[in-house]
Scaffold this motif. Sequence first.
Motif, PDB file in Angstrom:
ATOM      1  N   UNK A   1       0.826  -1.211   0.000  1.00  0.00           N
ATOM      2  CA  UNK A   1       0.000   0.000   0.000  1.00  0.00           C
ATOM      3  C   UNK A   1       0.858   1.258   0.000  1.00  0.00           C
ATOM      4  N   UNK A   2       1.991   1.201   0.698  1.00  0.00           N
ATOM      5  CA  UNK A   2       2.856   2.382   0.779  1.00  0.00           C
ATOM      6  C   UNK A   2       3.514   2.688  -0.565  1.00  0.00           C
ATOM      7  N   UNK A   3       3.644   1.661  -1.424  1.00  0.00           N
ATOM      8  CA  UNK A   3       4.285   1.839  -2.719  1.00  0.00           C
ATOM      9  C   UNK A   3       3.368   2.559  -3.700  1.00  0.00           C
ATOM     10  N   UNK A   4       2.088   2.165  -3.730  1.00  0.00           N
ATOM     11  CA  UNK A   4       1.177   2.726  -4.749  1.00  0.00           C
ATOM     12  C   UNK A   4      -0.057   3.374  -4.150  1.00  0.00           C
TER      13      UNK A   4
ATOM     14  N   UNK B   1       7.625   1.933  11.287  1.00  0.00           N
ATOM     15  CA  UNK B   1       8.853   1.873  10.486  1.00  0.00           C
ATOM     16  C   UNK B   1       8.576   2.242   9.028  1.00  0.00           C
ATOM     17  N   UNK B   2       7.484   1.715   8.471  1.00  0.00           N
ATOM     18  CA  UNK B   2       7.128   2.006   7.080  1.00  0.00           C
ATOM     19  C   UNK B   2       6.840   3.491   6.897  1.00  0.00           C
ATOM     20  N   UNK B   3       6.112   4.054   7.842  1.00  0.00           N
ATOM     21  CA  UNK B   3       5.759   5.476   7.736  1.00  0.00           C
ATOM     22  C   UNK B   3       7.001   6.356   7.805  1.00  0.00           C
ATOM     23  N   UNK B   4       7.933   5.999   8.683  1.00  0.00           N
ATOM     24  CA  UNK B   4       9.167   6.783   8.818  1.00  0.00           C
ATOM     25  C   UNK B   4      10.023   6.688   7.555  1.00  0.00           C
ATOM     26  N   UNK B   5      10.082   5.495   6.958  1.00  0.00           N
ATOM     27  CA  UNK B   5      10.974   5.267   5.819  1.00  0.00           C
ATOM     28  C   UNK B   5      10.378   5.720   4.494  1.00  0.00           C
ATOM     29  N   UNK B   6       9.056   5.583   4.329  1.00  0.00           N
ATOM     30  CA  UNK B   6       8.432   5.896   3.034  1.00  0.00           C
ATOM     31  C   UNK B   6       7.680   7.221   3.029  1.00  0.00           C
ATOM     32  N   UNK B   7       7.322   7.710   4.214  1.00  0.00           N
ATOM     33  CA  UNK B   7       6.505   8.927   4.339  1.00  0.00           C
ATOM     34  C   UNK B   7       5.125   8.750   3.708  1.00  0.00           C
ATOM     35  N   UNK B   8       4.728   7.518   3.443  1.00  0.00           N
ATOM     36  CA  UNK B   8       3.440   7.257   2.809  1.00  0.00           C
ATOM     37  C   UNK B   8       2.298   7.549   3.772  1.00  0.00           C
ATOM     38  N   UNK B   9       1.284   8.262   3.288  1.00  0.00           N
ATOM     39  CA  UNK B   9       0.113   8.592   4.100  1.00  0.00           C
ATOM     40  C   UNK B   9      -1.004   7.602   3.774  1.00  0.00           C
ATOM     41  N   UNK B  10      -0.869   6.411   4.305  1.00  0.00           N
ATOM     42  CA  UNK B  10      -1.883   5.377   4.109  1.00  0.00           C
ATOM     43  C   UNK B  10      -2.524   5.053   5.458  1.00  0.00           C
ATOM     44  N   UNK B  11      -3.523   4.186   5.433  1.00  0.00           N
ATOM     45  CA  UNK B  11      -4.193   3.787   6.667  1.00  0.00           C
ATOM     46  C   UNK B  11      -3.348   2.720   7.369  1.00  0.00           C
ATOM     47  N   UNK B  12      -2.748   3.083   8.471  1.00  0.00           N
ATOM     48  CA  UNK B  12      -1.914   2.139   9.228  1.00  0.00           C
ATOM     49  C   UNK B  12      -2.686   1.488  10.383  1.00  0.00           C
ATOM     50  N   UNK B  13      -3.930   1.831  10.528  1.00  0.00           N
ATOM     51  CA  UNK B  13      -4.704   1.326  11.655  1.00  0.00           C
ATOM     52  C   UNK B  13      -5.131  -0.119  11.488  1.00  0.00           C
ATOM     53  N   UNK B  14      -5.454  -0.755  12.608  1.00  0.00           N
ATOM     54  CA  UNK B  14      -5.995  -2.108  12.584  1.00  0.00           C
ATOM     55  C   UNK B  14      -6.802  -2.351  13.851  1.00  0.00           C
ATOM     56  N   UNK B  15      -7.620  -3.381  13.811  1.00  0.00           N
ATOM     57  CA  UNK B  15      -8.416  -3.761  14.978  1.00  0.00           C
ATOM     58  C   UNK B  15      -8.053  -5.179  15.379  1.00  0.00           C
TER      59      UNK B  15
END
Length: 390
Positions: free
Chosen positions: A297-300, A352-366
């Motif tokens: 998701x962080x890629x595209x 870690x993904x957010x820090x490295x890619x700066x991607x603004x995706x949904x990182x949440x989970x339940x």
Amino acid sequence: DKLSIDETQANRIIDLTKRNSASHSAWLMFMYSRLQLAKDLLKDDGVIFISIDDNEQSNLKLLCDDIFGEEKFIGTISWLKKRKGSFLSKKFISVTEYILVYSKNTDIKLFGGTPNSDESQPIVKRTNSVGTLTFPEKTIKTKLKDGVYLKGIYGKGTSSVELLENCKVENGVFVESISLKGPFTWSQQNLDNELKKGTSIIINTNSFQVRVFKVQEEDASKGLPSVINGTSISATNEDGYEELISIFGVEKVLDYPKPVALLQYLINSAIYFEDDSIIVDFFSGSATTAHAVMLLNSIDDGNRKFINIQLPEILDYKKSNQKVTYDFLESINLPTTLDYVGYERIIRASKKIKEETKAEIDYGFKHFTLNEPNQNTLDKCDTFDKAGLL
């Protein structure tokens, strides 16, 4: 109960092995209900990948043929899982595992990469029926010497072709129209269409073997290959082990986590043509699947979702193979059950993904825990009102 095994089913499973082995039968009973449920949840155009080693590969194939149907078998992938084998073994060095692939619909596409337009492809195949192709003047490039080539048979055996008229080569080009008879994979119509697209034709050998450089369309893709070289894509057991250390800062939280790149590769092959799929992992372990989905998701900027399922196995600190995991979870004030390893990994991996890619995706989970049914569940009530939902 959806996950129960009755006596008839149990006998059927035992019969599959034909070995009278208690260990094999127990494993098959453990897997049967889970694979049956996986089939029920699988989309009509969905794909299931099942990783297995040598010990149960043959049994798993029989089991999956029974559940999904033998005709729904797509293929077996051999995964090169180690950078190097163990030198301690003097009998057999195992460096591969297997991934069985099934689908409800065999008319599916699995992405294995894009064709390389820099690579030529043969259009002569010895097993094809013989046909004739006519190539217009100056459409065939060649490294053959300038001169006249006489009609006749070129090459040997079933791959040979027949030149139907004399022809002339000048400055690396067949200057006249020529006709060849042989076991071609293309029809004349296919050849004409490819030439209109700009496909290049070459004959560089004295056996007149025809090869082509195709002009690839934007959406052109190759199928999934039957071999995954883990060393070439950083998808070995060693990679998986090192990834877990980098996330948790502790060795041996789990012994054999799957490498993220392997799961990325498999998931991407199945959902390449969609960006909003749901990926389910029935044996979550350290939640490598969730990690892989977030990376994709962080890629595209995709919207793929994951469902990870893991039994909340109670860890025993007295057992050497569980003590590290128990101590790790206790040190960060989490319950000492196996599912919380994945729970913590998702949190750390997303950060870690957010820090490295700066991607603004949904990182949440339940995180859900499945409880035993009680009097308030729907299957034991006559109306929604009694369940307290209305």
